[in-house]
Write a protein that holds these residues in place. Structure first.
Motif, PDB file in Angstrom:
ATOM      1  N   GLN A  10       0.813  -1.220   0.000  1.00 54.27           N
ATOM      2  CA  GLN A  10       0.000   0.000   0.000  1.00 54.27           C
ATOM      3  C   GLN A  10       0.844   1.267   0.000  1.00 54.27           C
ATOM      4  O   GLN A  10       0.390   2.341  -0.378  1.00 54.27           O
ATOM      5  CB  GLN A  10      -0.914   0.027   1.240  1.00 54.27           C
ATOM      6  CG  GLN A  10      -2.061  -0.964   1.192  1.00 54.27           C
ATOM      7  CD  GLN A  10      -2.858  -0.962   2.485  1.00 54.27           C
ATOM      8  OE1 GLN A  10      -2.634  -0.136   3.371  1.00 54.27           O
ATOM      9  NE2 GLN A  10      -3.797  -1.885   2.602  1.00 54.27           N
ATOM     10  N   THR A  11       2.092   1.138   0.429  1.00 54.51           N
ATOM     11  CA  THR A  11       2.966   2.303   0.579  1.00 54.51           C
ATOM     12  C   THR A  11       3.471   2.795  -0.772  1.00 54.51           C
ATOM     13  O   THR A  11       3.939   2.016  -1.596  1.00 54.51           O
ATOM     14  CB  THR A  11       4.164   1.948   1.478  1.00 54.51           C
ATOM     15  OG1 THR A  11       3.690   1.494   2.742  1.00 54.51           O
ATOM     16  CG2 THR A  11       5.070   3.165   1.680  1.00 54.51           C
ATOM     17  N   GLU A  12       3.371   4.109  -0.983  1.00 53.19           N
ATOM     18  CA  GLU A  12       3.930   4.723  -2.194  1.00 53.19           C
ATOM     19  C   GLU A  12       5.301   5.331  -1.935  1.00 53.19           C
ATOM     20  O   GLU A  12       6.142   5.359  -2.830  1.00 53.19           O
ATOM     21  CB  GLU A  12       2.990   5.823  -2.718  1.00 53.19           C
ATOM     22  CG  GLU A  12       1.691   5.329  -3.297  1.00 53.19           C
ATOM     23  CD  GLU A  12       0.821   6.462  -3.823  1.00 53.19           C
ATOM     24  OE1 GLU A  12       1.358   7.549  -4.141  1.00 53.19           O
ATOM     25  OE2 GLU A  12      -0.400   6.268  -3.903  1.00 53.19           O
ATOM     26  N   LEU A  13       5.508   5.835  -0.698  1.00 54.22           N
ATOM     27  CA  LEU A  13       6.772   6.485  -0.361  1.00 54.22           C
ATOM     28  C   LEU A  13       7.275   5.961   0.978  1.00 54.22           C
ATOM     29  O   LEU A  13       6.570   6.021   1.982  1.00 54.22           O
ATOM     30  CB  LEU A  13       6.576   8.008  -0.264  1.00 54.22           C
ATOM     31  CG  LEU A  13       7.771   8.817   0.250  1.00 54.22           C
ATOM     32  CD1 LEU A  13       8.912   8.809  -0.758  1.00 54.22           C
ATOM     33  CD2 LEU A  13       7.353  10.244   0.582  1.00 54.22           C
ATOM     34  N   PHE A  14       8.501   5.456   0.977  1.00 53.41           N
ATOM     35  CA  PHE A  14       9.156   5.011   2.212  1.00 53.41           C
ATOM     36  C   PHE A  14      10.123   6.109   2.654  1.00 53.41           C
ATOM     37  O   PHE A  14      11.067   6.436   1.927  1.00 53.41           O
ATOM     38  CB  PHE A  14       9.933   3.717   1.976  1.00 53.41           C
ATOM     39  CG  PHE A  14       9.069   2.539   1.625  1.00 53.41           C
ATOM     40  CD1 PHE A  14       8.505   1.746   2.617  1.00 53.41           C
ATOM     41  CD2 PHE A  14       8.814   2.215   0.290  1.00 53.41           C
ATOM     42  CE1 PHE A  14       7.710   0.651   2.299  1.00 53.41           C
ATOM     43  CE2 PHE A  14       8.023   1.126  -0.038  1.00 53.41           C
ATOM     44  CZ  PHE A  14       7.468   0.338   0.972  1.00 53.41           C
ATOM     45  N   VAL A  15       9.873   6.684   3.827  1.00 55.01           N
ATOM     46  CA  VAL A  15      10.777   7.686   4.386  1.00 55.01           C
ATOM     47  C   VAL A  15      11.699   6.958   5.355  1.00 55.01           C
ATOM     48  O   VAL A  15      11.268   6.512   6.424  1.00 55.01           O
ATOM     49  CB  VAL A  15      10.006   8.824   5.084  1.00 55.01           C
ATOM     50  CG1 VAL A  15      10.986   9.886   5.589  1.00 55.01           C
ATOM     51  CG2 VAL A  15       8.989   9.448   4.129  1.00 55.01           C
ATOM     52  N   LEU A  16      12.959   6.819   4.971  1.00 55.16           N
ATOM     53  CA  LEU A  16      13.879   5.915   5.655  1.00 55.16           C
ATOM     54  C   LEU A  16      14.798   6.644   6.618  1.00 55.16           C
ATOM     55  O   LEU A  16      15.478   7.606   6.237  1.00 55.16           O
ATOM     56  CB  LEU A  16      14.743   5.177   4.621  1.00 55.16           C
ATOM     57  CG  LEU A  16      14.006   4.408   3.526  1.00 55.16           C
ATOM     58  CD1 LEU A  16      15.004   3.875   2.516  1.00 55.16           C
ATOM     59  CD2 LEU A  16      13.190   3.279   4.122  1.00 55.16           C
ATOM     60  N   ASP A  17      14.844   6.160   7.842  1.00 54.62           N
ATOM     61  CA  ASP A  17      15.872   6.589   8.776  1.00 54.62           C
ATOM     62  C   ASP A  17      17.215   6.064   8.265  1.00 54.62           C
ATOM     63  O   ASP A  17      17.267   5.166   7.418  1.00 54.62           O
ATOM     64  CB  ASP A  17      15.544   6.017  10.167  1.00 54.62           C
ATOM     65  CG  ASP A  17      16.582   6.398  11.194  1.00 54.62           C
ATOM     66  OD1 ASP A  17      16.930   7.588  11.259  1.00 54.62           O
ATOM     67  OD2 ASP A  17      17.045   5.510  11.928  1.00 54.62           O
ATOM     68  N   MET A  18      18.292   6.611   8.798  1.00 47.26           N
ATOM     69  CA  MET A  18      19.625   6.195   8.344  1.00 47.26           C
ATOM     70  C   MET A  18      20.391   5.449   9.432  1.00 47.26           C
ATOM     71  O   MET A  18      20.596   4.245   9.340  1.00 47.26           O
ATOM     72  CB  MET A  18      20.389   7.425   7.840  1.00 47.26           C
ATOM     73  CG  MET A  18      19.675   8.072   6.648  1.00 47.26           C
ATOM     74  SD  MET A  18      20.327   9.663   6.114  1.00 47.26           S
ATOM     75  CE  MET A  18      21.771   9.160   5.209  1.00 47.26           C
ATOM     76  N   ASP A  19      20.781   6.161  10.515  1.00 47.48           N
ATOM     77  CA  ASP A  19      21.522   5.515  11.611  1.00 47.48           C
ATOM     78  C   ASP A  19      20.688   4.400  12.238  1.00 47.48           C
ATOM     79  O   ASP A  19      19.589   4.652  12.730  1.00 47.48           O
ATOM     80  CB  ASP A  19      21.855   6.539  12.711  1.00 47.48           C
ATOM     81  CG  ASP A  19      22.730   7.667  12.203  1.00 47.48           C
ATOM     82  OD1 ASP A  19      23.664   7.386  11.448  1.00 47.48           O
ATOM     83  OD2 ASP A  19      22.472   8.821  12.568  1.00 47.48           O
ATOM     84  N   GLY A  20      21.191   3.167  12.216  1.00 47.34           N
ATOM     85  CA  GLY A  20      20.497   2.053  12.854  1.00 47.34           C
ATOM     86  C   GLY A  20      19.421   1.415  11.990  1.00 47.34           C
ATOM     87  O   GLY A  20      18.831   0.412  12.382  1.00 47.34           O
ATOM     88  N   THR A  21      19.204   2.011  10.804  1.00 46.76           N
ATOM     89  CA  THR A  21      18.171   1.483   9.904  1.00 46.76           C
ATOM     90  C   THR A  21      18.777   1.069   8.570  1.00 46.76           C
ATOM     91  O   THR A  21      18.630  -0.065   8.127  1.00 46.76           O
ATOM     92  CB  THR A  21      17.066   2.536   9.670  1.00 46.76           C
ATOM     93  OG1 THR A  21      16.456   2.860  10.915  1.00 46.76           O
ATOM     94  CG2 THR A  21      16.002   2.021   8.706  1.00 46.76           C
ATOM     95  N   PHE A  22      19.492   2.015   7.931  1.00 47.72           N
ATOM     96  CA  PHE A  22      20.148   1.718   6.658  1.00 47.72           C
ATOM     97  C   PHE A  22      21.600   1.335   6.868  1.00 47.72           C
ATOM     98  O   PHE A  22      22.143   0.474   6.195  1.00 47.72           O
ATOM     99  CB  PHE A  22      20.041   2.914   5.713  1.00 47.72           C
ATOM    100  CG  PHE A  22      20.418   2.588   4.297  1.00 47.72           C
ATOM    101  CD1 PHE A  22      19.498   2.003   3.438  1.00 47.72           C
ATOM    102  CD2 PHE A  22      21.695   2.847   3.821  1.00 47.72           C
ATOM    103  CE1 PHE A  22      19.847   1.672   2.130  1.00 47.72           C
ATOM    104  CE2 PHE A  22      22.056   2.527   2.521  1.00 47.72           C
ATOM    105  CZ  PHE A  22      21.128   1.939   1.676  1.00 47.72           C
ATOM    106  N   TYR A  23      22.247   2.022   7.802  1.00 51.83           N
ATOM    107  CA  TYR A  23      23.628   1.694   8.139  1.00 51.83           C
ATOM    108  C   TYR A  23      23.858   1.852   9.623  1.00 51.83           C
ATOM    109  O   TYR A  23      23.031   2.416  10.352  1.00 51.83           O
ATOM    110  CB  TYR A  23      24.625   2.550   7.341  1.00 51.83           C
ATOM    111  CG  TYR A  23      24.469   4.050   7.510  1.00 51.83           C
ATOM    112  CD1 TYR A  23      24.727   4.693   8.714  1.00 51.83           C
ATOM    113  CD2 TYR A  23      24.081   4.844   6.437  1.00 51.83           C
ATOM    114  CE1 TYR A  23      24.601   6.065   8.865  1.00 51.83           C
ATOM    115  CE2 TYR A  23      23.942   6.222   6.571  1.00 51.83           C
ATOM    116  CZ  TYR A  23      24.206   6.828   7.781  1.00 51.83           C
ATOM    117  OH  TYR A  23      24.082   8.178   7.930  1.00 51.83           O
ATOM    118  N   LEU A  24      24.991   1.339  10.077  1.00 53.32           N
ATOM    119  CA  LEU A  24      25.434   1.530  11.462  1.00 53.32           C
ATOM    120  C   LEU A  24      26.896   1.942  11.370  1.00 53.32           C
ATOM    121  O   LEU A  24      27.732   1.175  10.889  1.00 53.32           O
ATOM    122  CB  LEU A  24      25.283   0.233  12.253  1.00 53.32           C
ATOM    123  CG  LEU A  24      25.140   0.338  13.780  1.00 53.32           C
ATOM    124  CD1 LEU A  24      24.028   1.283  14.170  1.00 53.32           C
ATOM    125  CD2 LEU A  24      24.895  -1.031  14.376  1.00 53.32           C
ATOM    126  N   GLY A  25      27.170   3.172  11.789  1.00 52.23           N
ATOM    127  CA  GLY A  25      28.524   3.685  11.622  1.00 52.23           C
ATOM    128  C   GLY A  25      28.852   3.825  10.153  1.00 52.23           C
ATOM    129  O   GLY A  25      28.166   4.530   9.412  1.00 52.23           O
TER     130      GLY A  25
END
Length: 265
Positions: A10-25
Motif C-alpha cells: 500500500q505504501t507509495e513512499l518510504f521515508v527511511l531513517d539512516m543511523d540504525g536502519t540503513f547503516y550503522l557507523g
C-alpha cells in the motif's frame, strides 16, 4: 496476504531513517541496498530522512555514495533542513545563535539564516559533536535573557558501531535543567517534518510510511501524523520494548532487507 506485507504494497513512499536502519557507523546493514532496488522495481519511491543534524546533507550524500548507494539531494532530508525551513517561514530575519557543528553552520549560512554570537532572537541547539562549555554557557545565558529555544530534534542518544553517544535531546536536557525552559523540537516525530515531506513529494500522507529503528521518533512520525510507522529491529528498539511503549508501529520487520524481500513476493 498478512498485514505487514499488505502495508508494504500500500505504501507509495518510504521515508527511511539512516543511523540504525540503513547503516550503522560506516557499515551498510545487510539487505539495505537491495531494499532500495526492490522499491524502485515495484514503482515506489524512497526518501532518506535523518534526525542527525551533525552533518550537512552533502556529507550524507558523500557517505552513501562511498557505501555504493548514490542518491540525489532530492532523495535526502535532515532535521537541519526542517529547522532551516521553519526559521525562514516562521521567523524571517530573526537572528540565531546556533549550537552546531561547522557543516551545519555552513548549511544555515548558505540558506541565508542570520547567525550571530551576540545576543540572538533564537537559540537553535543541534546534535553538536563539537560542543564546548562556552557554547553551552552562551546558549543558557541567551535563553535566560529571553531568546526562543529551538532544537533540531529530540533524539537522546545516537547509535554508533561501538555503542551510544549523547545526542541533541541529551544536550537540550542539560540546557533545560539550567534554564527551566523547554525547547520547541523540530525533526521527527513532529508535524513540521511531515509537512516538509508532503510538500516535497506530493504523496498523500496515508500512502507514506516512516521507517526506522526508534519508536519515539521514526515510528511516531507516521502514527501521530496520519501516515504509517514501520519499525525495523536493526537498531535501538527491541521487539520486547513495544508493549510498554505508547507508540505502536503499524508493522514490525526484522530489517530493510526483509522488507525488500516481502515487496518482491
Amino acid at each position: 496476504m498478512d498485514k505487514a506485507r499488505e502495508l508494504l504494497h500500500q505504501t507509495e513512499l518510504f521515508v527511511l531513517d539512516m543511523d540504525g536502519t540503513f547503516y550503522l557507523g560506516d557499515k551498510v546493514l545487510p539487505g539495505a541496498p537491495e531494499f532500495l532496488q526492490a522499491v524502485k522495481s515495484t514503482g515506489k519511491r524512497f526518501l532518506f530522512f535523518t534526525n542527525n543534524s551533525s552533518r550537512s546533507p552533502e556529507l550524507y550524500l558523500e557517505k552513501l555514495a562511498r557505501m555504493g548507494c548514490p542518491i540525489t539531494r532530492e532523495e535526502l532530508m535532515t532535521s537541519g533542513d526542517v529547522t532551516i525551513r521553519y526559521l525562514k517561514s516562521r521567523c524571517p530575519g530573526k537572528t540565531v545563535y546556533l549550537v552546531g557543528t561547522p557543516p551545519l553552520v555552513e548549511s544555515f549560512r548558505a540558506a541565508g539564516i542570520p547567525l550571530t554570537d551576540g545576543k540572538p532572537d533564537i537559540v537553535v541547539v543541534a546534535f553538536d559533536t563539537t560542543l564546548t562549555y562556552e557554547k553551552l554557557e552562551r546558549a543558557c545565558t541567551y535563553i535566560r535573557e529571553g531568546a526562543v529555544f529551538l532544537a533540531t530534534h529530540l533524539d537522546i542518544n545516537c547509535p554508533t558501531e561501538t555503542g551510544y553517544i549523547p545526542d541533541c535531546g541529551a544536550m537540550c536536557a542539560a540546557i533545560s535543567l539550567s534554564t527551566g525552559k523547554q525547547p520547541k523540537y523540530l525533526g521527527k516525530p513532529f508535524a513540521e517534518t511531515v509537512d516538509m515531506v508532503l510538500d516535497a513529494t506530493g504523496v498523500p500522507r496515508e500512502r507514506i510510511a516512516f521507517v526506522g529503528d526508534r519508536l519515539y521518533t521514526d515510528v511516531a512520525t507516521g502514527v501521530k501524523n496520519g501516515a504509517m510507522g514501520f519499525l525495523v529491529l536493526t537498531g535501538e528498539t527491541k521487539e520486547s520494548d513495544i508493549p510498554a511503549s505508547d507508540v505502536k508501529p503499524d508493522a514490525v520487520y526484522p530489517s530493510l532487507g526483509a522488507m525488500g524481500q516481502m515487496l518482491l513476493e
